[in-house]
Design a protein around this motif. Structure first.
Motif, PDB file in Angstrom:
ATOM      1  N   ARG A  92       0.970   7.412   8.465  1.00  0.00           N
ATOM      2  CA  ARG A  92       0.221   8.472   7.761  1.00  0.00           C
ATOM      3  C   ARG A  92       1.088   9.689   7.503  1.00  0.00           C
ATOM      4  NH1 ARG A  92      -3.712   6.330  11.449  1.00  0.00           N
ATOM      5  NH2 ARG A  92      -5.409   5.300  10.305  1.00  0.00           N
ATOM      6  N   ARG A 103       0.829  -1.207   0.000  1.00  0.00           N
ATOM      7  CA  ARG A 103       0.000   0.000   0.000  1.00  0.00           C
ATOM      8  C   ARG A 103       0.867   1.262   0.000  1.00  0.00           C
ATOM      9  NH1 ARG A 103      -5.205   0.690   1.876  1.00  0.00           N
ATOM     10  NH2 ARG A 103      -5.410  -1.340   0.874  1.00  0.00           N
ATOM     11  N   SER A 161      -9.150   0.785  16.537  1.00  0.00           N
ATOM     12  CA  SER A 161      -9.059   1.864  15.548  1.00  0.00           C
ATOM     13  C   SER A 161      -7.815   2.684  15.859  1.00  0.00           C
ATOM     14  CB  SER A 161     -10.303   2.755  15.604  1.00  0.00           C
ATOM     15  OG  SER A 161     -11.456   2.002  15.323  1.00  0.00           O
ATOM     16  N   ASN A 220       0.397   9.847   3.167  1.00  0.00           N
ATOM     17  CA  ASN A 220      -0.988  10.019   3.606  1.00  0.00           C
ATOM     18  C   ASN A 220      -1.943   9.308   2.653  1.00  0.00           C
ATOM     19  OD1 ASN A 220      -3.206  10.847   5.028  1.00  0.00           O
ATOM     20  ND2 ASN A 220      -3.242  12.911   4.149  1.00  0.00           N
ATOM     21  N   VAL A 221      -1.994   7.984   2.808  1.00  0.00           N
ATOM     22  CA  VAL A 221      -2.979   7.194   2.070  1.00  0.00           C
ATOM     23  C   VAL A 221      -3.948   6.598   3.089  1.00  0.00           C
ATOM     24  CG1 VAL A 221      -1.372   6.684   0.204  1.00  0.00           C
ATOM     25  CG2 VAL A 221      -1.576   5.087   2.121  1.00  0.00           C
ATOM     26  N   ASN A 222      -5.026   6.021   2.598  1.00  0.00           N
ATOM     27  CA  ASN A 222      -6.049   5.473   3.481  1.00  0.00           C
ATOM     28  C   ASN A 222      -5.684   4.044   3.882  1.00  0.00           C
ATOM     29  OD1 ASN A 222      -8.383   4.493   4.725  1.00  0.00           O
ATOM     30  ND2 ASN A 222      -9.718   5.785   3.470  1.00  0.00           N
ATOM     31  N   TYR A 223      -5.466   3.835   5.190  1.00  0.00           N
ATOM     32  CA  TYR A 223      -5.139   2.509   5.708  1.00  0.00           C
ATOM     33  C   TYR A 223      -6.334   1.853   6.396  1.00  0.00           C
ATOM     34  CZ  TYR A 223      -0.419   4.467   5.203  1.00  0.00           C
ATOM     35  OH  TYR A 223       0.722   5.056   4.715  1.00  0.00           O
ATOM     36  N   ASP A 224      -7.492   2.471   6.334  1.00  0.00           N
ATOM     37  CA  ASP A 224      -8.628   2.010   7.138  1.00  0.00           C
ATOM     38  C   ASP A 224      -9.025   0.572   6.829  1.00  0.00           C
ATOM     39  OD1 ASP A 224      -8.615   4.473   8.282  1.00  0.00           O
ATOM     40  OD2 ASP A 224     -10.426   5.220   7.281  1.00  0.00           O
ATOM     41  N   ASP A 225      -8.970   0.188   5.562  1.00  0.00           N
ATOM     42  CA  ASP A 225      -9.385  -1.180   5.228  1.00  0.00           C
ATOM     43  C   ASP A 225      -8.391  -2.205   5.765  1.00  0.00           C
ATOM     44  OD1 ASP A 225      -7.548  -0.110   3.374  1.00  0.00           O
ATOM     45  OD2 ASP A 225      -8.031  -1.685   1.925  1.00  0.00           O
TER      46      ASP A 225
END
Length: 526
Positions: free
Chosen positions: A507, A475, A525, A511-516
């Motif tokens: 992050r 990622r 969280s 700064n990418v989305n790691y939520d998944d």
């Protein structure tokens, strides 16, 4: 890890050893490394050596891995025993203010220990210079005393604060709670002196601490002050995982022992009169292995001494571990941060697996007996895993009971990084042998108390954790991941990191989305 197999299973040894005549307590304290010093003082490592690491699962516990019996053994040609290794990059200067928010003053430990190998006893004088970096006044201290878990193994003879006896304290199980004679103001320091004896217990099956027929292992053997972060941190042990948490400290051990006994310690010996002295800087703990049957092979890598301690009949594995260790230190120093100590000791012992301490790793005799000269082996994979803990335990600290993934996940994925840099043809083998064979499952970030078994714990923390790290790397992109892991090793060196710290820095790096990914692998969280 094995302190949870409690004292009831251990037979009491002999009657308590009389206290030795107390030594005059050291009149000096090891100063924390001063990066601005023009020259080294007698109590500092030379500035140009790799011990001047900038910037700290322990509790040290064994790394969980077993060889699947149905996995075929593939024999590779071992690299030559003679190493030609490039000098490691110089260490960065130590920061004057660790990222954890503590001051540059670390707790110092000075020990004078008389080790009677034949009779399996120790008499020791210990001086602790403790700096109150908590930000609040302290009326008490809490020390971990792991040998006291074992029946009649530990005797505290005297304890004092700044030369005055301490009379209000309790010692129960692993916990020594001391009421100070006067409160310790924030930013100030106090000196605690102790005299104690150990009657070393017989080592339980699969345990590290204790004696067997030809070896004595001393791990977490002296009292140490546990971290304080809004309260003293001393967790209960479990049959799996690591329960101790450590602050980084400077340790000096002065030791005498029987003639003919070889000591394996994660530092190089120095003469100090009738004593042999070992010093470690920014260490979590100082472990010892002793035997009158050790065979020793040695090499150097830049300024680092690498020593392999093994027994007769296991020379091939003992010698080859110097090769794997040299490659691991080179790779991890380039990928993470410079190696944080002067020396590395690799020690064969009878246990179920492997275990890391500062500058010293234990590896099971079974790994040596199974070894055929191949990098596709438990000796190699677990060996480089434990060496990776010199970064993900010794250099970067964390809470091994409440967030064990921060050291074990990173150490497991470091194996993959070792193979891709040294034996790239073996990467697919590693994924099958080490990870996928066990069908990983479970949340990565549970505590050691949340898993119902050893296998559930390792499947989640070690093996699911490795899958997560690989997905995170994809990622972020390999270049950003490299930047991230180096920044993580530097920012939290000699301090403590949390899961929130890990993801905040991820992050910050990109700064990418790691939520998944967090939702897939983690219960919390971040």
């Amino acid at each position: 890890m094995y302190y949870a197999i409690l004292a009831a299973l251990l037979a009491a040894c002999a009657a308590p050893t009389p206290a030795p005549t107390p030594l005059p307590f050291a009149q000096f304290i090891l100063p924390t490394y001063d990066p601005n010093a023009a020259t080294a003082t007698p109590f500092q490592p030379a500035k140009e050596t790799n011990t001047a690491i900038s910037t700290y699962t322990a509790s040290p516990q064994p790394s969980a891995t077993f060889s699947p019996t149905n996995t075929p053994t593939v024999t590779l040609t071992a690299p030559p025993a003679t190493l030609t290794v490039a000098t490691l990059p110089p260490a960065s200067p130590a920061p004057t203010t660790p990222s954890s928010g503590a001051t540059s003053s670390r707790t110092n430990y000075i020990l004078f220990a008389t080790f009677d190998f034949a009779n399996k006893t120790i008499g020791a004088d210990e001086t602790i210079r403790y700096y109150n970096n908590t930000g609040t006044a302290l009326s008490d201290l809490v020390l971990s005393v792991q040998p006291n878990i074992y029946t009649s193994a530990f005797t505290l003879n005297t304890i004092a604060q700044d030369g005055t006896a301490l009379t209000s304290y309790t010692l129960s199980g692993q916990r020594l709670s001391v009421n100070l004679n006067q409160p310790l103001a924030p930013g100030s320091a106090t000196t605690i002196t102790l005299n104690f004896n150990l009657r070393i217990p017989k080592k339980g099956s699969g345990e590290v601490f204790g004696y067997d027929f030809n070896q004595i292992n001393l791990v977490d053997w002296y009292p140490f002050v546990v971290p304080n972060r809004g309260g003293w941190i001393l967790h209960d042990p479990m049959p799996w995982g690591e329960h101790l948490v450590y602050d980084a400290s400077d340790v000096e051990l002065n030791i005498k022992t029987d003639s003919g006994v070889t000591l394996a310690i994660g530092a190089s010996p120095e003469a100090n009169g009738e004593w042999t002295r070992y010093r470690m800087y920014g260490a979590r703990t100082l472990a010892i292995s002793a035997s009158n049957e050790f065979l020793v092979s040695e090499t150097t890598l830049g300024n680092i001494s690498i020593r392999s301690y093994y027994f007769s009949g296991y020379q091939k594995g003992g010698d080859d571990m110097l090769i794997y260790a040299s490659k691991a230190i080179t790779t991890y120093s380039e990928q993470f941060a410079p190696y944080p100590h002067q020396a590395l000791a690799i020690v064969q012992t009878d246990m179920d697996d492997g275990q890391e301490y500062d500058g010293l790793v234990f590896l099971a005799t079974d790994f040596y007996s199974q070894y055929t000269g191949s990098a596709r082996s438990n000796l190699t994979t677990i060996g480089v895993h434990e060496i990776a803990h010199q970064w993900w335990f010794s250099l970067v600290g964390s809470d091994h009971a409440m967030q064990p993934w921060l050291d074990e996940t990173l150490a497991t994925y470091s194996e993959r990084i070792f193979y891709e840099n040294n034996y790239p043809a073996n990467i697919s083998w590693w994924w099958q042998f080490r990870i996928n064979y066990f069908k990983p499952s479970g949340y990565v970030d549970a505590t050691i108390y949340d898993y119902g078994s050893f296998r559930a714990y390792t499947n989640a923390v070690y093996f699911q954790g490795a899958l997560f790290m690989d997905d995170l790397r994809e990622r972020m992109g390999y270049g950003n991941f490299s930047k991230f892991i180096k920044a993580y090793a530097t920012r939290y060196a000699n301090g403590h990191a949390t899961s929130a710290d890990f993801f905040a820095l991820a992050r910050e790096t990109i700064n990418v989305n790691y939520d998944d990914l967090i939702a897939e692998y983690f219960s919390g969280s971040y």
